[in-house]
Scaffold this motif. Sequence first.
Motif: not given
Length: 306
Positions: A131-153
């Motif tokens: 029901v709830i889906n959250q999106f952040v900026f992540q590296e595509k394969t290793q899934k680590f974040e680029l902006l450390d939660g600066e932008l969330k959808l």
Amino acid sequence: MRFISPKVDYAFKKIFGSEQSQAILISFLNAIIYKEEKIIQSLTIVNPYNPGQVMTLKETYLDVKAVLADGSIVVIEMQVAPMTAFNKRVAYNLAKAYSNQLKTGDDYPFLNPAIAVTITDFILFPNTAQVINQFVFQEKTQKFELLDGELKLIFVELPKFNKTLSELQSLTDKWIYFLKEAATLESVPDNLGEVSEIELALNLANQATMTVEELEVVDRRGIMLQDEKGRLAYAEEKGKEEGKEEGRLQQTKTLVGRLIMKRFGEIPLAISRKIEELPLSDLERLTEEVFDFQSLPDLASWLEER
């Protein structure tokens, strides 16, 4: 008791964006964004609800914008019907809220995180039951974040939530149930009323506490939004019907071509063009009558009569 539907953007704005809605919004955002942890302790509603303001479907005024104690910006929106490039619009609004923090000459470190919480009354992500889906900026394969939660959808899809009133356990469940079913309630249920912020939200949604003008606006906007959903549903159904018709047309043309080639060999270009122009009804008739023709001239004569 009768309650206005939070799905109507005007009503959503009144319930979550009024000057007395801080506690409501804090409880709701903690439930949706932070999985019920009490991370948000205080906030300021930037664009509070103003019943005297005339609103139209295109106005972004109906979004609820809040600034948290740490400076983070949250934009909350209710959307009842899909629209072209909807995801891009949500991303654009988030980017705008983020970038608008800086004035000319300000440095980038002054930027605070920005979060967009979008509630939809339609399925946006059919490939997941969440029901709830959250999106952040992540590296595509290793899934680590680029902006450390600066932008969330963050998206909440109401049609995916199917729990009944008696099945509600968590605060998150209760808020989503409120959003989806408030207009069907005839009183404040005990398991919703035990959450003081939801009880306050129901009080704001109580039609008995609203002016005649507010009720008229809610009713009018509710009708407008339902009409929009109806137009979209009609267009989708019409498109499906036209797609089926086009599919039948192409299949029948292919069948006619094969039948003629089997009977007479290569089809002259002039005859082929006339067959291409035939409506479906004539093509279907031709699949039967082709067996009565003795030669290509018989076929050409039949086509001339169409």
